[in-house]
Enzyme design. Sequence first.
Site, mmCIF file in Angstrom:
data_model
loop_
_atom_site.group_PDB
_atom_site.id
_atom_site.type_symbol
_atom_site.label_atom_id
_atom_site.label_comp_id
_atom_site.label_asym_id
_atom_site.label_seq_id
_atom_site.Cartn_x
_atom_site.Cartn_y
_atom_site.Cartn_z
ATOM 1 N N GLY A 1 0.796 -1.222 0.000
ATOM 2 C CA GLY A 1 0.000 0.000 0.000
ATOM 3 C C GLY A 1 0.821 1.260 0.000
ATOM 4 O O GLY A 1 0.286 2.332 0.244
ATOM 5 N N CYS A 2 2.116 1.182 -0.286
ATOM 6 C CA CYS A 2 2.964 2.364 -0.135
ATOM 7 C C CYS A 2 3.489 2.890 -1.450
ATOM 8 O O CYS A 2 4.364 3.740 -1.465
ATOM 9 C CB CYS A 2 4.145 2.041 0.780
ATOM 10 S SG CYS A 2 5.261 0.805 0.102
ATOM 11 N N GLY A 3 3.009 2.356 -2.566
ATOM 12 C CA GLY A 3 3.450 2.852 -3.857
ATOM 13 C C GLY A 3 4.694 2.179 -4.386
ATOM 14 O O GLY A 3 5.176 2.530 -5.462
ATOM 15 N N LEU A 4 5.257 1.232 -3.638
ATOM 16 C CA LEU A 4 6.461 0.546 -4.084
ATOM 17 C C LEU A 4 6.187 -0.829 -4.672
ATOM 18 O O LEU A 4 7.108 -1.521 -5.073
ATOM 19 C CB LEU A 4 7.442 0.392 -2.899
ATOM 20 C CG LEU A 4 7.973 1.686 -2.309
ATOM 21 C CD1 LEU A 4 8.862 1.366 -1.116
ATOM 22 C CD2 LEU A 4 8.744 2.471 -3.351
#
Length: 275
Positions: A123-126
Amino acid sequence: MVCPVEQSIDESETNAPAPMPLNVNFREYENGLPLSHAALAAEIALAITYNGLSQAVMMVSPGNLEDFIRGFSVSNDIVKDQSEIHDVRLSHFDQAVQADVQISNRAFWALKNHRRQMAGTSGCGLCGVQALEQALPKLQILEPVALPPAQQFSGIRERIEQAQQMARSSGALHAALYFDAHGNALICREDIGRHNALDKLIGALQQAGIDTRVGFTVVTSRCSLELIHKAVRARLGTLVSLSAPTALTVQWAIRHRLNLIHVPHRNAPRIYSPA
């Protein structure tokens, strides 16, 4: 919910060859013609767990499943080699098989750590970066080996066709084959999935203790980048494809010193790696 046909099987049955194709009835569009039947390839759902941890569910052809599991485990970097696989047990259900694989503590710790890393970035864009790392992984550079003699590719498509027993009956199957240093087809594995066929062959070769740095491996399918990953992880020496590779596939083969050869339908074999 699937109902079990049998909960355990003998060790001799865990790697049974594929069953005969299934006869399926069909009727042609023209009226008045009798009912006919065709032999079609079988497929089942295979679920794999490692030390009780669910890892993958995929559709496969129902033969040589232990070969597939062992090859899949190596080519997907779950274990480093066959010594890290301690046991493979299969439970058969209606149209499905559950594979319970026991692996070493080192391999299981690495598998769990990798899954934690994937979950932690979801969920952190990575997550896209993680996916790219899986698609373009860091692989060990192989020790280069000599190319097979050109004469070993003479009539190879006909020899492959002879070795593909299942495809002759039903079609719709990819194959991966190993040819020894003399150009003889020793092992052939077939499956509805091109990745599955190569995994089955890798498992069979490693179980038999065959040195795959000599001879060559043939895939009848398109030579995708994933097949290069599997070939390098299994330390194959030469990969031969009946379909043209992509530019990226060639770059990866050259970078990792994997011999890559394409055998076209009507032209002479083409060596893409080494450049």
